[in-house]
Design an enzyme around this catalytic site. Structure first.
Site, PDB file in Angstrom:
ATOM      1  N   ARG A 228     -73.378 -36.744  11.981  1.00 16.97           N
ATOM      2  CA  ARG A 228     -73.629 -35.485  12.672  1.00 16.97           C
ATOM      3  C   ARG A 228     -72.317 -34.961  13.252  1.00 16.97           C
ATOM      4  NH1 ARG A 228     -77.632 -35.334  10.168  1.00 16.97           N
ATOM      5  NH2 ARG A 228     -79.780 -35.225  10.880  1.00 16.97           N
ATOM      6  N   HIS A 276     -72.738 -30.150   4.561  1.00 13.61           N
ATOM      7  CA  HIS A 276     -73.883 -31.017   4.904  1.00 13.61           C
ATOM      8  C   HIS A 276     -74.712 -31.311   3.643  1.00 13.61           C
ATOM      9  CE1 HIS A 276     -76.751 -32.294   8.358  1.00 13.61           C
ATOM     10  NE2 HIS A 276     -77.017 -32.996   7.270  1.00 13.61           N
TER      11      HIS A 276
END
Ligand code: NDP
Ligand code: OXD
Length: 313
Positions: A228, A276
């Protein structure tokens, strides 16, 4: 095999996700279930299939028995007030572990084999060689030895990199030099030159990749963040690259996604970014896993992948 269960209601509430193929797949896997997209005012459901839902969803659907997250990381869910009786379940692998292993191995190898420099030379029409490096000089430290981290640690060994692993509780993985807990974190960092982050984002791990921790990596360190964005302090990474302590980074996740157009990572020659995408949620594998677990819950059987809300993962 199709699951055979008594009628239940499943509410689907996933941001940035086309609901139709999910509804079709869930209905096929759970033919006796009523599956629909959540809208304010719809009847109460037994189970929810979610990705970053709004707080209003849980405020209204307060009787849920189970909440199934269509991702491995539950940090977005953990920010919300969840119905206290609901079991929160995350995806376990569901086709993501092999993707993560291939992404991390390519990033490690790309750096180790100077492939960015070769690509630049090729574009400039230069036929140049770089001195081969010793694998033993490039130990890789994997932060997080869960479903994804363990698979990555195993995959790296095929390429004969020395592999260190760090987790909250001690883990024994063949061929991996294991470290655990806060007490062994500095030794883990000092033993590693390339660092792969596969921790969940929790209060304990937010900003864990910072000037102090990254500064403890061996000189010429390299950072691969696939967990993250909020694990990493962006400016600290850039400062350590500019000082020469770090050789660069491969980043798949960012504090703000999409990465803002003016962010320095976009143009930085030593930072490789992807949007991502290192391990995508695969719809059919995920639906099969969720359907099996809903069926198990209906039968009163135990299931894996239950999130410990207290520890945040
Ligand atoms: P798991 O829950 O299976 O593994 C988490 C690991 O982190 C465990 O080994 C755990 O230790 C360790 N850990 C947790 N907290 C700490 C801490 N404070 N200190 C040290 N170790 C800690 O998760 P997954 O492997 O399934 O996924 C990891 C993360 O990857 C997800 O949370 C998500 O953020 C990210 N992800 C990113 C994707 C992408 O496309 N970029 C796709 C999928 C996931 P212990 O074993 O002792 O509990
Ligand atoms: C996940 C993700 O957590 O896609 O599964 O990042």
């Amino acid at each position: 095999m199709k699951a055979d269960i008594s009628p239940i209601r499943i509410s689907f509430c996933c941001t940035n996700t086309d609901p139709e193929p999910w509804l079709t797949g869930l209905r096929a896997a759970l033919p006796l279930a009523e599956v629909s997209v959540w809208q304010p005012g719809v009847p109460a459901a037994d189970y929810a299939v979610v990705w970053a839902p709004p707080q209003a969803f849980f405020d209204e659907q307060s009787q849920l028995k189970g909440v199934f997250n269509i991702g491995a990381g539950v940090d977005a869910l953990m920010k919300l007030r969840l119905p206290p009786q609901a079991v929160v379940v995350r995806l376990e692998d569901a086709g993501m572990a092999v993707q993560m292993a291939e992404y991390v191995c390519q990033a490690v190898i790309r750096h180790f084999r100077d492939l960015n420099a070769y690509a630049e030379d090729a574009r400039a029409g230069r036929w140049t060689f770089y001195k081969p490096r010793q694998r033993s000089d490039f130990p890789v430290g994997v932060m997080g030895l869960g479903v994804l981290g363990a698979r990555v640690a195993q995959a790296l060994q095929h390429f004969e990199f020395p592999v260190n692993g760090w987790s909250r509780s001690p883990k024994v993985l063949e061929g991996v030099h294991g470290f655990s807990g806060a007490a062994q974190f500095n030794d883990f960092l000092a033993s590693s030159r390339m660092l792969v982050n596969l921790l969940p984002l929790t209060p304990d791990t937010t900003n864990i990749l910072n000037r102090d921790t990254l500064g403890r990596l061996q000189p010429g360190g390299y950072v691969i963040n696939v967990a993250r964005g909020a694990h990493l302090v962006d400016d600290d990474l850039l400062a350590l690259i500019h000082s020469g302590h770090l050789a660069g980074a491969t980043l798949d996740v960012f504090r703000t996604e999409p990465l803002p157009p003016d962010h320095p990572f976009w143009q930085h020659p030593k930072v490789t970014i992807t949007p991502h995408t290192s391990a995508r949620t695969l719809r059919s594998e995920s639906i099969a896993q969720i359907a099996d677990k809903i069926s198990a819950m209906q039968r009163g059987e135990p299931l894996s992948g239950i999130v410990n809300v207290g520890s945040g993962y």
